[in-house]
Design a protein around this motif. Sequence first.
Motif, mmCIF file in Angstrom:
data_model
loop_
_atom_site.group_PDB
_atom_site.id
_atom_site.type_symbol
_atom_site.label_atom_id
_atom_site.label_comp_id
_atom_site.label_asym_id
_atom_site.label_seq_id
_atom_site.Cartn_x
_atom_site.Cartn_y
_atom_site.Cartn_z
ATOM 1 N N LEU A 6 0.838 -1.193 0.000
ATOM 2 C CA LEU A 6 0.000 0.000 0.000
ATOM 3 C C LEU A 6 0.871 1.241 0.000
ATOM 4 C CD1 LEU A 6 -2.645 -0.966 2.704
ATOM 5 C CD2 LEU A 6 -2.907 -1.065 0.232
ATOM 6 N N SER A 7 0.452 2.246 -0.724
ATOM 7 C CA SER A 7 1.143 3.524 -0.702
ATOM 8 C C SER A 7 0.589 4.349 0.446
ATOM 9 C CB SER A 7 0.927 4.271 -2.020
ATOM 10 O OG SER A 7 1.557 5.523 -1.965
ATOM 11 N N LEU A 8 1.429 4.566 1.477
ATOM 12 C CA LEU A 8 0.989 5.261 2.681
ATOM 13 C C LEU A 8 1.918 6.424 2.963
ATOM 14 C CD1 LEU A 8 0.302 2.196 4.979
ATOM 15 C CD2 LEU A 8 -1.393 3.625 3.859
ATOM 16 N N HIS A 9 1.443 7.332 3.841
ATOM 17 C CA HIS A 9 2.271 8.466 4.232
ATOM 18 C C HIS A 9 3.055 8.101 5.483
ATOM 19 C CE1 HIS A 9 -1.673 8.750 6.119
ATOM 20 N NE2 HIS A 9 -1.084 9.350 7.133
ATOM 21 N N THR A 10 4.269 8.600 5.597
ATOM 22 C CA THR A 10 5.086 8.369 6.770
ATOM 23 C C THR A 10 4.903 9.527 7.727
ATOM 24 O OG1 THR A 10 6.986 9.577 5.938
ATOM 25 C CG2 THR A 10 6.799 7.287 5.262
ATOM 26 N N GLU A 11 5.567 9.446 8.885
ATOM 27 C CA GLU A 11 5.499 10.556 9.845
ATOM 28 C C GLU A 11 5.946 11.841 9.174
ATOM 29 O OE1 GLU A 11 6.012 13.446 12.752
ATOM 30 O OE2 GLU A 11 4.567 11.866 12.407
ATOM 31 N N GLY A 12 6.942 11.797 8.310
ATOM 32 C CA GLY A 12 7.363 12.977 7.584
ATOM 33 C C GLY A 12 6.486 13.277 6.393
ATOM 34 N N TYR A 13 5.511 12.424 6.161
ATOM 35 C CA TYR A 13 4.551 12.570 5.079
ATOM 36 C C TYR A 13 5.191 12.548 3.696
ATOM 37 C CZ TYR A 13 0.486 13.226 7.958
ATOM 38 O OH TYR A 13 -0.543 13.020 8.833
ATOM 39 N N ALA A 24 1.228 -5.762 8.063
ATOM 40 C CA ALA A 24 0.681 -6.861 8.853
ATOM 41 C C ALA A 24 1.034 -6.710 10.333
ATOM 42 C CB ALA A 24 1.191 -8.195 8.326
ATOM 43 N N ALA A 25 2.253 -6.242 10.629
ATOM 44 C CA ALA A 25 2.665 -6.044 12.019
ATOM 45 C C ALA A 25 1.817 -4.971 12.688
ATOM 46 C CB ALA A 25 4.152 -5.657 12.073
ATOM 47 N N VAL A 26 1.603 -3.852 11.993
ATOM 48 C CA VAL A 26 0.783 -2.773 12.540
ATOM 49 C C VAL A 26 -0.657 -3.231 12.700
ATOM 50 C CG1 VAL A 26 -0.163 -0.472 12.055
ATOM 51 C CG2 VAL A 26 2.277 -0.927 11.719
ATOM 52 N N LEU A 27 -1.164 -3.968 11.733
ATOM 53 C CA LEU A 27 -2.543 -4.450 11.809
ATOM 54 C C LEU A 27 -2.735 -5.368 13.007
ATOM 55 C CD1 LEU A 27 -5.331 -4.481 10.548
ATOM 56 C CD2 LEU A 27 -4.574 -6.316 9.038
ATOM 57 N N ARG A 28 -1.749 -6.203 13.321
ATOM 58 C CA ARG A 28 -1.853 -7.066 14.499
ATOM 59 C C ARG A 28 -1.964 -6.239 15.772
ATOM 60 N NH1 ARG A 28 1.931 -10.309 11.611
ATOM 61 N NH2 ARG A 28 3.681 -9.289 12.653
ATOM 62 N N ARG A 258 -9.051 2.415 5.796
ATOM 63 C CA ARG A 258 -8.454 1.098 5.985
ATOM 64 C C ARG A 258 -8.400 0.783 7.482
ATOM 65 N NH1 ARG A 258 -4.499 2.867 1.428
ATOM 66 N NH2 ARG A 258 -3.498 4.099 3.031
ATOM 67 N N PRO A 259 -8.335 -0.484 7.843
ATOM 68 C CA PRO A 259 -8.289 -0.834 9.273
ATOM 69 C C PRO A 259 -7.115 -0.205 10.014
ATOM 70 C CG PRO A 259 -8.798 -2.767 7.958
ATOM 71 C CD PRO A 259 -8.442 -1.676 6.986
ATOM 72 N N ILE A 260 -6.035 0.117 9.309
ATOM 73 C CA ILE A 260 -4.869 0.706 9.973
ATOM 74 C C ILE A 260 -4.930 2.228 10.006
ATOM 75 C CG2 ILE A 260 -3.264 -1.199 9.570
ATOM 76 C CD1 ILE A 260 -2.310 0.210 7.064
ATOM 77 N N ASP A 261 -5.984 2.831 9.452
ATOM 78 C CA ASP A 261 -6.146 4.277 9.553
ATOM 79 C C ASP A 261 -6.638 4.646 10.951
ATOM 80 O OD1 ASP A 261 -5.421 5.044 6.938
ATOM 81 O OD2 ASP A 261 -7.396 4.466 6.179
ATOM 82 N N PRO A 262 -6.180 5.781 11.499
ATOM 83 C CA PRO A 262 -6.698 6.214 12.802
ATOM 84 C C PRO A 262 -8.203 6.454 12.745
ATOM 85 C CG PRO A 262 -4.732 7.464 12.183
ATOM 86 C CD PRO A 262 -5.142 6.683 10.974
#
Length: 281
Positions: A6-13, A24-28, A258-262
């Motif tokens: 997935l193309s996602l933004h990082t803390e630095g965006y 998968a690790a974050v989703l867990r 997405r499930p990993i979105d805040p």
Amino acid sequence: MKSEPLSLHTEGYSTEHVSDDRIAAVLRSVRSMRENIGDEHSLRNLAQSALLSPYHFHRVFRQVTASTPARFVAACRMEEAKLLLANSSDNVTDICMQVGYSSLGTFTSQFSRLVGMSPRRFRRLMSTFSADSCADVLAACGPTVSPPERTQVTGVIDGDSDCGPLAVVGLFPSGIPQESPAACAVVRVSGVVAFDGLPDGTYYPLAVSFRSSATVADSIGDASVDHCLIGVSSARVRISGGRAVNRDSFPLRLRRRRPIDPPLVLALPLLLAAGRPNAAA
């Protein structure tokens, strides 16, 4: 079946492709938060659920979600509290305990700050406006069509046929849609929004839209994954000396959550529904 990166933004965006293993690790860890919302979630315990070391987990989690694990946990607690207030008869004290707070005062102040109103007012307004159409709520509040005389920063909002005709765009203090934004406007999809009068600081541009069939009740909890679309910018906006110093425009492409979105913590569109002319708030 293995998912595509997935193309996602990082803390630095800055945009990059995040590996399946990291997602998968974050989703867990996110599932552990949600399934055990009333438990204490230490960094070590969350890292164990992700099968990573605490240091590596914190860095990966922030890269994938643009949030620290602690802030994400707090957002999940607020999301669950909103669901319980809207759909149960439990009193506020019991809900406070169920979502992991030992102090009613701390819970109430945290909820009021992040959600935008007290728990009791949230429950009262949900009983009044839960069946209202999100599209009608946004239409009654906008779009904001008059640009400011002087523009500090401009946003371009885009989306596909899944989006409703209008979106709410805000400049938030963090990567989670919570607390009062420094600026906020209702804009057409696709459309342009201009902001001025921003104090010096760093802001996260975020947009929210709702499917045409969505009600206010659909905007909270698990239902929001199917009914709510979000847009995040590829970079933060920094204002210094009254001017944008890193960029004067930002794009926001609306997509499904997405499930990993805040979680969507701020009580949109409930705040807008209560603010309409002649609304019985």
